[in-house]
Structure formats: structure tokens, C-alpha cells
Design an enzyme around this catalytic site. Sequence first.
Site, PDB file in Angstrom:
ATOM      1  N   HIS A 119      18.567 116.907  60.147  1.00  0.00           N
ATOM      2  CA  HIS A 119      19.935 116.448  59.952  1.00  0.00           C
ATOM      3  C   HIS A 119      20.166 115.069  60.567  1.00  0.00           C
ATOM      4  O   HIS A 119      19.643 114.734  61.619  1.00  0.00           O
ATOM      5  CB  HIS A 119      20.924 117.451  60.539  1.00  0.00           C
ATOM      6  CG  HIS A 119      20.734 117.709  62.009  1.00  0.00           C
ATOM      7  ND1 HIS A 119      21.274 116.925  62.991  1.00  0.00           N
ATOM      8  CD2 HIS A 119      20.039 118.676  62.657  1.00  0.00           C
ATOM      9  CE1 HIS A 119      20.945 117.390  64.182  1.00  0.00           C
ATOM     10  NE2 HIS A 119      20.181 118.454  64.003  1.00  0.00           N
ATOM     11  N   ASP A 120      20.945 114.262  59.860  1.00  0.00           N
ATOM     12  CA  ASP A 120      21.417 112.955  60.324  1.00  0.00           C
ATOM     13  C   ASP A 120      20.302 111.919  60.446  1.00  0.00           C
ATOM     14  O   ASP A 120      20.517 110.850  61.030  1.00  0.00           O
ATOM     15  CB  ASP A 120      22.158 113.077  61.661  1.00  0.00           C
ATOM     16  CG  ASP A 120      23.327 114.038  61.590  1.00  0.00           C
ATOM     17  OD1 ASP A 120      24.295 113.727  60.870  1.00  0.00           O
ATOM     18  OD2 ASP A 120      23.266 115.117  62.214  1.00  0.00           O
ATOM     19  N   GLY A 137      16.430 115.733  64.642  1.00  0.00           N
ATOM     20  CA  GLY A 137      17.730 115.218  64.241  1.00  0.00           C
ATOM     21  C   GLY A 137      17.992 113.811  64.741  1.00  0.00           C
ATOM     22  O   GLY A 137      17.505 113.390  65.788  1.00  0.00           O
TER      23      GLY A 137
END
Length: 227
Positions: A119-120, A137
Site C-alpha cells: 500500500h501507498d 508500505g
Amino acid sequence: MIHPTAQIDPAARLAEDVHVGAFCVIGPDVEIGAGTRIAPHVVIEGPTRIGRDNRFFSFSAIGGEPQDKKYAGEPTRLEIGDGNTFREYVTVNRGTTQDGGITRVGNDNWVMAYVHIAHDCQVGDHCILANNATLAGHVTLDDWVILGGFAGIHQFCKIGAHAFIGMGSLINADVPPYVMVAGHYARPRGINAEGLKRRGFSPERISAIKRAYRALYVSGQPLADAL
């Protein structure tokens, strides 16, 4: 161009020439651009935007929820550019609200089997991620980065443009552009001179980068003096 066993949500938007293989699942709020080919057994969840001429090989899982215990179903998304290849069992997760809510993958990236992009993460253009490389992340890869097989990047680390990460290296700090690192944990091993030559860097530019590397990593000077 869509196999009869594929399950495509009516709210998904696919260009007319997208190929979708057998037993694929494409969820709502997924947009897929022209020329993209999706092999059998691929899962794509939304919200996800995918550009043109991408290839997804079997058993890749794209746009799934972030692997973050704080995630509570907020509307976050994944954006993928053009001309990327995602090989077997690649996973790419959507973002979280803790960091803008978007995971991005740019253009012309080569993502080999079993790679995880968490994520991200923000992946630039022309990167190569070899088999089993893992981005935790909030990792940033600038353009032309190469990750060797089984390399692991700690969360919030940034890898500069044209850097080369050796096979099996564990990265727990930022890596400057042009530098080649390897080891557990990775240490600087010189600059990525061969990669820079292949991309048209002049001998003068490469020499300047080498001088900067020697000043920062070899001279033994305090950082302020080396700068």
C-alpha cells in the site's frame, strides 16, 4: 476477447480490445485501457485505474485491500500507467488514508513473479523488480531502479533513480540515485556505472557521479565536509 468463464462486474469499464482470460475476476470501479491483456486466473479489484498495453500473467492479484491493520474500508485506490508487465503471482495493493490513499505504478515497468508492491508505494518508470522482490508500505522507487531477486525494502524507504539493489539485499534506509548496494543489510558497493552507460549517460557525467560517491562513501570525511 473475454472468455465466457470470466466474471466481470457490470460497473467495470474495459476498452473494446482488452483480452480477458478464463476464470478471471474483475470487480466494480475498475478501468482498463486499450491493448491490455489479462491471462487466466487474474483478480483485479477496485477502485483501480489501469492504462494501455499492460500485461497481467496468471494468478496475479491487483488492487486488493492494503495489508494494514488500521485499514477500515476507506475508499482508496490503485493507479497503473502504460506498458507494464506483471508476471505470475504478483500482488499490488491499494493505498491507505494515512498516506494520500493511492498506490501508483508508472510506465514500462517489468515486475517479475511473486513480487509484492504494498500500500501507498510509488513506483516510477522503467523499473525492474526481479522475482520475489518485496516493497513494504510507503516505499518510493524513482525511475530506472533495478531490484534483484528476493530484495526487501523497508517501509518509508526511497530508492533513487538508476540505483541497483543486489539480490537478497535488505534495505532499511534510503538509497541515493546511481548507487549500487548489496548485502544484509545492504551497504554501498559503488555506483551503477554499467546501467548508466546503457542509458546514455556521458563519461563526464559518470565520472562526476563517481567523484561524488567517493566523497560521500570512501573519503572517510564527516558528512558535512563531504557535502
